[in-house]
Design a protein around this motif. Structure first.
Motif, mmCIF file in Angstrom:
data_model
loop_
_atom_site.group_PDB
_atom_site.id
_atom_site.type_symbol
_atom_site.label_atom_id
_atom_site.label_comp_id
_atom_site.label_asym_id
_atom_site.label_seq_id
_atom_site.Cartn_x
_atom_site.Cartn_y
_atom_site.Cartn_z
ATOM 1 N N TYR A 78 9.836 1.029 8.646
ATOM 2 C CA TYR A 78 9.104 1.944 7.766
ATOM 3 C C TYR A 78 10.028 2.461 6.687
ATOM 4 N N GLU A 79 9.430 3.071 5.684
ATOM 5 C CA GLU A 79 10.215 3.730 4.640
ATOM 6 C C GLU A 79 9.360 4.775 3.956
ATOM 7 N N MET A 80 10.034 5.669 3.295
ATOM 8 C CA MET A 80 9.328 6.715 2.548
ATOM 9 C C MET A 80 9.320 6.316 1.079
ATOM 10 N N SER A 81 8.178 6.433 0.426
ATOM 11 C CA SER A 81 8.131 6.034 -0.986
ATOM 12 C C SER A 81 8.956 7.011 -1.807
ATOM 13 N N ASP A 82 9.612 6.466 -2.849
ATOM 14 C CA ASP A 82 10.508 7.322 -3.641
ATOM 15 C C ASP A 82 9.722 8.074 -4.724
ATOM 16 N N SER A 83 10.451 8.663 -5.670
ATOM 17 C CA SER A 83 9.802 9.509 -6.682
ATOM 18 C C SER A 83 8.866 8.706 -7.575
ATOM 19 N N LYS A 84 9.095 7.397 -7.649
ATOM 20 C CA LYS A 84 8.195 6.584 -8.487
ATOM 21 C C LYS A 84 7.095 5.952 -7.643
ATOM 22 N N GLY A 85 7.058 6.339 -6.359
ATOM 23 C CA GLY A 85 6.029 5.767 -5.489
ATOM 24 C C GLY A 85 6.398 4.402 -4.955
ATOM 25 N N ALA A 86 7.624 3.961 -5.235
ATOM 26 C CA ALA A 86 7.994 2.603 -4.834
ATOM 27 C C ALA A 86 8.588 2.583 -3.446
ATOM 28 N N PHE A 87 8.395 1.463 -2.759
ATOM 29 C CA PHE A 87 8.982 1.294 -1.441
ATOM 30 C C PHE A 87 9.402 -0.166 -1.292
ATOM 31 N N GLN A 88 10.384 -0.349 -0.400
ATOM 32 C CA GLN A 88 10.888 -1.701 -0.143
ATOM 33 C C GLN A 88 11.302 -1.743 1.309
ATOM 34 N N ILE A 89 10.548 -2.496 2.108
ATOM 35 C CA ILE A 89 10.813 -2.481 3.545
ATOM 36 C C ILE A 89 11.173 -3.872 4.044
ATOM 37 N N PRO A 90 12.410 -4.063 4.526
ATOM 38 C CA PRO A 90 12.747 -5.346 5.151
ATOM 39 C C PRO A 90 12.238 -5.370 6.577
ATOM 40 N N VAL A 91 11.613 -6.485 6.978
ATOM 41 C CA VAL A 91 11.095 -6.620 8.347
ATOM 42 C C VAL A 91 11.558 -7.946 8.918
ATOM 43 N N LYS A 92 11.980 -7.906 10.159
ATOM 44 C CA LYS A 92 12.356 -9.155 10.827
ATOM 45 C C LYS A 92 11.423 -9.306 12.011
ATOM 46 N N SER A 93 10.527 -10.285 11.966
ATOM 47 C CA SER A 93 9.583 -10.425 13.061
ATOM 48 C C SER A 93 9.123 -11.865 13.176
ATOM 49 N N THR A 94 8.757 -12.207 14.394
ATOM 50 C CA THR A 94 8.242 -13.565 14.611
ATOM 51 C C THR A 94 6.731 -13.587 14.622
ATOM 52 N N LEU A 95 6.129 -12.439 14.417
ATOM 53 C CA LEU A 95 4.680 -12.379 14.433
ATOM 54 C C LEU A 95 4.109 -13.087 13.216
ATOM 55 N N SER A 96 2.886 -13.537 13.331
ATOM 56 C CA SER A 96 2.293 -14.244 12.192
ATOM 57 C C SER A 96 1.698 -13.270 11.185
ATOM 58 N N THR A 97 1.216 -12.142 11.698
ATOM 59 C CA THR A 97 0.667 -11.157 10.764
ATOM 60 C C THR A 97 1.333 -9.807 10.986
ATOM 61 N N LEU A 98 1.255 -8.989 9.937
ATOM 62 C CA LEU A 98 1.810 -7.635 10.011
ATOM 63 C C LEU A 98 0.756 -6.658 9.508
#
Lengths: 884, 264
Positions: free
Chosen positions: A51-71
Motif C-alpha cells: 500500500y501507499e499514501m497518495s502524495d500532495s499531487k494525488g500520485a501514488f506508486q506501489i511496487p507489488v511482488k505476487s504470483t497471483l493472476s489478479t490484484l
C-alpha cells in the motif's frame, strides 16, 4: 561476459515478479486528493499486500511482488466513497476518482472496559503494601502509588498537599500529622483511605470544589499505644538531644504527647511545623508581639546560623487531644509548654564620628561594651477549637490562651565599668477567632470572619548603675537602682465580610472590614536606694489610644495569555484618638486614605518576561511612638511626640527574566525603589559611653532606598553543572540628626557573587559559593569603608545505599581599617542506616576547627561597630533513632 | 519523573484561558483504547506493575485527537470552570491529526510546552500476509520502527477509517492493537461510540511553541540533568524558607523520562 548473462537473467526474473501499480487519485472535480491510502489486496482473502499514501499531487506508486493472476486495488479515505477494482497482475497506470460520500461509522463494542472506580475514595489495604522491614505508617505510605513523603514528613498525593489528615475520621493534630506518621506502627493500621478533592466544609460539598486530597487512617480493632524516640549524647561538655513521642489512638478518644529536650544548640521554637493547604475560608491569624518595648543593651547576634552560637538548655512538651461529640461537632485541645535558657556572651567596639557644619570631624566617640547575658523563656499555650461541620452550616471557632514569663539578666562592662541589667516580662493573651459561611442567593456564599484579642504586656527593666550610667537629669545619679516599669493592655478586634465573582477573564472581590483597637499604655520610672521613689511625671506616660478603621477593598484581577494584572483599591477611613492623662490633652486624627496598588506581568515571548508593580501607602504613628515622656530601655532614654502623624510611602519595582532552554542560558534582574516621607524626625544625642537620648522633632524628612540586582548563569547539561554570577547594589539615603548635627547620609552596599554546582555523579554532589561585598557610608565629606568576602563549600557523598557523608567548609573575612577579621567553620556528618531493624545512627562533628568567636564589622548610617560573639565550641554528637 | 506528567494539564489549565482554545460541543465518533504501559526504569524495578489508562481517539472527518481520558477531562473541567475530577494521567503528551500531518503536544518539566508537526506518512511498515482474528474482526499484522522501538500493529479494513493510536495512522486500515517488542506500551481498542461532547481546536493554541522533532528530543535531554532548584534559580527566584536545606524534591535531577514511548 558470463556475469552479464547472470545479471540479465536475475533482472528479468525479478522484473517479471515486480509489478508497479501507479496512478493518481482525484475527486469528482478532478482535484487531486492527497493522503489517500491506496492498497493492493489479494482478491480472494482481501488481505493487504502492499500500500501507499497518495502524495500532495494525488500520485501514488506501489511496487507489488505476487504470483497471483489478479490484484484488487482499493483506495479509501474518510468521507469519500471507497474505490475497488480488480486488475491484472501487471504494471499499469490507473486513474482513481473518489466521490464525496459520508462515511458511516458504526458503534462497536469489543470488550468490556476494565472497571475503573471513579469514586472519590480510594482504599488501600495496608497489608498489600507493607513489607517485612516497615515499622511506621510513613514507611508504608512512601510505597503507595501516587504518594510522596518529604524529609520532614509532609505527604502529597498526586503532587497535591493534603488539606486534612484524619485518624478514624478525626483531625487530632490540626496539620501537624508528621508526629503521627513517623511514630504510628503500620501493624496497627488496617486501611488507608485517600479522599480525592476533599472539601472539609460539609456545606460546600458539591458546591465549592476542592483540589486537595485528604487521608483517613482506619485502625484495627484493638487500641494502639505507640511512639518513637531519638536519643543523642555527645561531648565536651556533656551534651544531649532527645525526643520522645508516645501516642494513643482509639475509636473513642485520641491523643498525642511529646517531649523534646536538648542543649546542643537546636532551636526548639520551630518544632512541630503545621503542614497543609489552608482554604480561603479559614479563620484570621493575628498575634501581638509582647516583651519588645523594654530590653537590655546587648551585643547584636552574628550573621551566621543560629546553631553555631545558641548556648541553650531547652525543653518543649506538647499534648494534643481530640473529642468527637457528635457526627458534626468536634473539639480539639492542643497545648504546649516550653522552658528555655540561653546564654550569650559578646563584645562590641563602636565608633561614632561627630561632624561640624563643614563636614569635618569634630569629635570621635569610641566606646566598648562587653556583656554576659542570660535569657529565660517560659511559655504555656493552649488552644481549644470547636468545629461544626454540617451540610447546612459551617462554623469554626478557636479560643487561645497564652501565658509567658520571660526573664533577662546580664552583666555589662561599659568601657570596663560594670552595669547590671535585668528585665522581667510576664505577658498574657486571650484570643478568639471564628469563620463562618453564610449562604447568599443561589449557590453563592459570603464569608464572615472575626477575631477578638486581649493582650496584657507587662515589663520591668532594672538597672544597677554602680555610678556608671549617665542620665538626662543629673539628679537621678544618686540612685543605686533604677526601675522602668511598663504596662500595655490592648483590646483588638477585626471583622470582615467578603464576596467575590467572576466575569470572563476578570475576577472581582469586594471586602468590607471593620477594625477596632483600644490600648492602655502606662510607664513609670522609679529610683531606689533604701526605699523606692517615684521619679515624677517627667518620666511618666499614661495613654489611652483608640483606633477605628473602616475598610472597603476592591480588587480586580485579570488573567490572560501574555498579560496578568491585579489592581487593588482600598478605601480606608481611620479615626484615631490619643488621650494623654499626664498632661490632660487629647489628640485625634480622622483620615480617609486611598492605598492603590498595581501588579503587572507581561510575557513578551517564550524567553522573556517582564514584571512590575507599584503601591502607595499611608500609615499612622503607632502607639509605640506616641509617648512623650522618657522611657528608659537598653540604657537609652527615648521620648516621642504625642501627635499622630502620617507617613506616606511609595514602593515600585521592575523585574525581567530571560531563559533560553536550548543552550541553558538564563538571566534575570530587578530594580526596586522605596520612597518614604515622614513628618517626625528622631534626634539622637549620643554621649561618650554610647548611651543615647532619643527625642522626636516635628520635621519632615525623607528616606529613599534604591536597589538593583542582576544574575546571569549557564547550565552545562553534559557535565550536569551550573555556573552563576550575580551582582547587587543597594543605596540608601536618609537624613540623620545626631548630636545636634543635621546631615544627609548615604550608605552603599555592593555584593558580587559566584556559584558553581555539580551533580554529575549520582553519588557525589558539589556546591561552591563565593561572595565579595563592599559597604560604604558617605557622611558629608567623610567616607567609611568595609570589605568582606566568603567562601562556602559543601560536598555530599553517598558511596553505598546505607551510608551517607556530608562535609561543609565555611570561610568568612571582614576587612576594616586595615584590620582583618576571619571566621572559619568546618562540619562533618555521617549517617548509617540499619535497614533491618529500622534504626538510624548519626555521627555529627560540628565546628571541627573549634572557632570560638565570631567577629564581624557592621556599618549603618550612624555608627561603625566591630562585634565579637561567643560561639559554641567544637562538639560531637551521636544519636540513635528507633520506634517503640 | 512521574510528577511532571501529572501536572501537564494543571499548567496548561492555569496558563491557557479557556476562550483562547476554541471549542464547541458537537457530535463526533469516539474510539476508546486501553493503554497498558510501564513508565519506570525496568532495570531498577523489573517487577513493578504496569499502569493502565484509557485513551480517546476522537474522530471528525479527516481530523482526530488522540488524548488520554484524564487529560481530556481536565480540559473540559477548565472550560466549565469547575475543578477537575479524579482521573489523572501520567502521559505527558497528546496528539492531533489533520489530514496529512500529525502534531504531537508535549510538556517538559511542567513549565515548557512544545509541539512537533510531522507528516503522517513517516513510519515504514512491513505487512504480513496472514490475517488474524481480533474480537471477530479480521486484522492484519504490520511491523515498523519508531525512534528506537519496534512496533507490531494490527489493522482492520472493517472499520472504514485510516486511523490508529499515537502516530500509527498510515496503515491501510484502522489500527486496533499496537504493541512494542518489549511490551512496554500496549494499545488495545475497546469500543467506539457516537458522542456529543467538546471538540477542541488545538491548532489555535499558541502556548505550545513549535519545534522540530530533533529539537524536542534535544530539549528533553538538556532538561534531564536539571533540578527544580536550578529551574527556580534560572528565573531568579528563591525558596521561601531559605535557611533550611532544600528538600530532596527540589534538588533531585528530573532525570530522563523513564521508558518513554520514543527513545530518540
Amino acid at each position: 561476459m558470463k556475469y552479464l548473462v547472470y545479471i540479465f537473467f536475475f533482472m528479468t526474473v525479478s522484473l517479471q515478479a515486480q509489478v508497479v501499480i501507479k496512478g493518481k487519485v482525484n475527486d469528482e472535480n478532478k482535484v487531486p486528493l492527497s493522503n489517500v491510502i491506496v492498497s493492493i489486496l489479494n482478491p480472494e482473502t482481501n488481505a493487504v499486500m502492499a500500500y501507499e499514501m497518495s502524495d500532495s499531487k494525488g500520485a501514488f506508486q506501489i511496487p507489488v511482488k505476487s504470483t497471483l493472476s489478479t490484484l484488487k486495488i482499493k483506495a479509501s479515505t474518510v468521507n469519500y466513497s471507497v474505490f475497488e477494482k480488480v486488475v491484472e497482475n501487471k504494471s499499469q497506470d490507473i486513474q482513481i476518482q473518489l466521490v464525496d460520500e459520508f462515511t458511516q461509522l458504526e458503534e462497536i463494542f469489543v470488550k468490556a472496559s476494565p472497571i475503573t472506580q471513579h469514586n472519590d475514595t480510594l482504599v488501600f489495604d495496608l497489608n498489600a503494601f507493607a513489607g517485612k522491614n516497615d515499622r511506621v505508617l510513613e514507611d508504608v505510605i512512601k510505597k503507595m502509588p501516587g504518594m510522596e513523603v518529604s524529609g520532614d514528613g509532609e505527604i502529597k498525593y498526586q503532587g497535591k498537599a493534603l488539606n486534612k489528615f484524619y485518624v478514624e475520621g478525626k483531625d487530632l493534630m490540626q496539620g501537624r500529622y508528621g508526629s503521627i506518621t513517623k511514630a504510628l506502627p503500620n501493624l496497627h493500621v488496617s486501611k488507608l483511605e485517600v479522599i480525592e478533592n476533599h472539601q472539609p466544609i460539609k456545606m460546600l460539598e458539591g458546591v465549592v470544589p476542592s483540589e486537595s486530597p485528604a487521608i483517613n487512617i482506619r485502625l484495627k480493632n484493638k487500641i494502639s499505644l505507640s511512639g518513637s524516640a531519638k536519643i543523642g549524647v555527645g561531648g565536651d561538655p556533656f551534651l544531649w538531644n532527645s525526643t520522645v513521642s508516645p501516642m494513643f489512638f482509639s475509636k473513642g478518644l485520641q491523643y498525642l504527647v511529646s517531649y523534646d529536650t536538648n542543649n546542643s544548640g537546636e532551636d526548639l521554637n520551630n518544632k512541630f511545623r503545621a503542614f497543609g493547604s489552608f482554604g480561603s475560608f479559614d479563620t484570621y491569624r493575628y498575634t501581638k508581639d509582647t516583651g519588645q518595648t523594654l530590653s537590655m543593651s546587648a551585643t547584636s547576634t552574628p550573621g551566621v546560623d543560629k546553631s553555631r552560637y545558641l548556648d541553650n538548655r531547652s525543653h518543649f512538651a506538647s499534648a494534643n487531644f481530640l473529642v468527637k461529640f457528635t457526627d458534626k461537632l468536634e473539639m480539639n485541645t492542643n497545648a504546649f509548654y516550653t522552658n528555655d535558657e540561653v546564654k550569650q556572651s559578646g563584645a562590641q567596639s563602636t565608633e561614632i564620628r561627630n561632624l561640624d557644619a563643614n563636614g569635618n570631624v569634630s569629635e570621635v566617640i569610641k566606646y566598648n561594651r562587653k556583656d554576659e547575658n542570660r535569657y529565660f523563656k517560659e511559655v504555656f499555650n493552649s488552644k481549644f477549637t470547636i468545629t461544626k461541620n454540617a451540610k447546612d452550616n459551617y462554623l469554626k471557632d478557636y479560643i487561645t490562651i497564652n501565658v509567658s514569663r520571660n526573664k533577662e539578666r546580664g552583666l555589662m562592662l561599659q568601657n570596663n565599668d560594670p552595669i547590671n541589667q535585668s528585665v522581667l516580662s510576664p505577658s498574657f493573651t486571650l484570643q478568639n477567632s471564628l469563620s463562618t459561611l453564610i449562604p447568599v442567593g443561589n449557590n453563592k456564599f459570603a464569608n464572615f470572619k472575626s477575631i477578638v484579642d486581649f493582650t496584657r504586656d507587662k515589663q520591668d527593666y532594672d538597672v544597677v548603675a554602680n555610678g556608671n550610667v549617665n542620665f538626662p537629669d543629673e539628679d537621678l545619679k544618686k540612685y543605686g537602682l533604677l526601675n522602668q516599669s511598663f504596662l500595655d493592655n490592648s483590646f483588638y478586634t477585626q471583622n470582615a465580610i467578603s464576596l467575590s465573582w467572576k466575569y470572563k477573564k476578570w475576577t472581582f472581590t469586594e471586602e468590607y472590614s471593620l477594625l477596632f483597637e483600644n490600648k492602655r499604655f502606662e510607664t513609670d520610672l522609679y529610683g531606689q536606694n533604701n526605699e523606692r521613689v517615684w521619679l515624677g511625671s517627667n518620666y511618666q506616660n499614661d495613654l489611652t489610644y483608640n483606633r477605628f478603621v473602616n475598610r472597603l477593598n476592591s480588587t480586580a484581577s485579570y488573567k490572560g495569555t501574555s498579560w496578568d494584572m491585579t489592581f487593588t483599591l482600598p478605601i480606608i477611613w481611620s479615626a484615631m484618638k490619643l488621650d494623654d492623662k499626664t498632661i490632660d490633652t487629647k489628640n485625634t486624627k480622622n483620615a480617609v486614605d486611598f492605598s492603590p496598588s498595581v501588579y503587572l506581568s507581561y510575557k513578551i515571548n517564550n524567553m522573556w518576561t517582564l514584571r512590575g508593580g507599584s503601591s502607595y501607602n499611608t500609615s499612622y504613628t503607632p502607639l509605640s511612638q506616641l509617648y512623650d515622656h522618657y522611657i528608659f530601655s537598653g540604657l537609652n532614654f527615648t521620648a516621642y511626640k504625642g501627635k499622630i502623624e502620617d507617613t506616606q510611602s511609595i514602593n515600585s519595582w521592575l523585574r525581567f527574566e530571560f531563559k533560553n532552554p536550548f543552550n541553558g542560558l538564563f538571566m534575570n534582574g530587578s530594580l526596586n525603589s522605596n520612597y518614604q516621607e515622614k513628618k517626625i524626625m528622631l534626634a539622637q544625642t549620643i554621649d561618650e559611653n554610647g548611651q543615647t537620648i532619643i527625642e522626636a522633632l516635628d520635621r519632615k524628612n525623607i528616606a529613599n532606598t534604591q536597589s538593583a540586582n542582576v544574575n546571569l548563569g549557564k547550565f552545562f547539561s553534559e557535565y550536569s553543572s551550573n555556573i552563576k554570577g550575580s551582582f547587587s547594589v543597594n543605596k540608601n539615603k536618609s537624613e540623620i540628626l545626631v548630636n545636634e548635627s543635621l546631615r544627609d547620609v548615604n550608605t552603599y552596599n555592593y555584593v558580587y557573587g559566584l556559584q558553581l554546582t555539580n551533580n554529575y555523579f549520582d553519588w557525589l554532589n558539589f556546591t561552591y559559593d563565593f561572595n565579595y561585598n563592599e559597604t560604604q557610608r558617605k557622611d558629608m565629606k567623610q567616607s567609611t569603608y568595609s570589605y568582606g568576602n566568603s567562601h562556602n563549600v559543601r560536598i555530599d557523598i553517598i558511596p553505598f545505599k546505607a551510608h551517607s557523608f556530608i562535609w561543609k567548609l565555611d570561610y568568612r573575612e571582614n576587612i576594616f581599617n586595615q584590620q582583618k577579621f576571619t571566621n572559619r567553620f568546618m562540619d562533618v556528618m555521617y549517617r548509617l542506616k540499619w535497614e533491618k531493624k529500622k534504626i538510624d545512627f548519626d555521627f555529627e562533628w560540628s565546628n571541627i576547627l573549634n572557632t570560638k568567636e565570631y567577629e564581624q564589622v557592621v556599618i549603618n548610617s550612624i555608627q561603625t561597630s566591630t562585634t565579637n560573639f561567643k560561639l559554641r565550641p567544637s562538639q560531637f554528637l551521636v544519636s540513635v533513632r528507633f520506634n517503640f | 519523573m512521574k510528577k511532571y506528567c501529572c501536572f501537564i494539564v494543571l499548567c496548561l489549565v492555569l496558563v491557557m484561558p479557556s476562550t483562547l482554545m476554541a471549542q464547541q460541543v458537537k457530535d463526533f465518533m469516539r474510539y476508546e483504547y486501553m493503554l497498558t504501559y510501564k513508565p519506570f526504569d525496568k532495570k531498577i524495578t523489573p517487577n513493578a506493575e504496569p499502569l493502565i489508562e484509557k485513551f480517546y481517539l476522537d474522530v471528525d472527518g479527516s481530523r482526530s485527537l488522540f488524548i488520554s481520558e484524564g487529560t481530556y477531562l481536565e480540559f473540559v473541567a477548565d472550560l466549565k470552570e469547575e475543578e477537575s475530577g479524579t482521573i489523572e494521567s501520567k502521559i505527558p503528551w497528546f496528539l492531533s491529526r489533520d489530514a496529512g500531518d500529525t502534531v504531537l503536544y508535549e510538556m517538559i518539566n511542567m513549565l515548557d510546552a512544545y509541539k512537533v508537526k510531522q507528516p503522517v506518512n513517516t513510519i515504514k511498515w512491513t505487512i504480513s500476509n496472514e490475517t488474524e482474528n481480533f474480537h471477530n474482526m479480521r486484522v492484519q499484522k504490520a511491523i515498523g520502527e519508531l525512534s528506537g522501538r519496534t512496533w507490531t500493529v494490527w489493522f482492520t479494513t472493517e472499520i472504514p477509517l485510516i486511523e490508529g493510536p499515537y502516530k500509527f495512522k498510515n496503515l491501510p486500515g484502522f489500527v486496533v492493537k499496537a504493541k512494542d517488542a518489549d511490551q512496554d506500551y500496549v494499545f488495545e481498542f475497546i469500543e467506539s461510540k457516537k458522542v456529543n461532547n467538546y471538540w477542541f481546536e488545538l491548532s489555535e493554541l499558541d502556548f505550545f511553541k513549535e519545534v522540530t522533532d530533533k529539537q524536542l528530543k534535544r530539549l528533553k535531554n538538556l532538561n534531564a540533568n536539571k533540578s527544580y532548584m536550578q529551574i527556580i534559580q534560572e528565573t531568579g527566584g528563591k525558596l521561601l524558607n531559605d535557611s533550611k536545606e532544600p528538600s530532596e524534591f527540589m534538588t533531585k535531577k528530573f532525570g530522563k523520562e523513564p521508558n518513554p514511548i520514543e527513545f530518540y
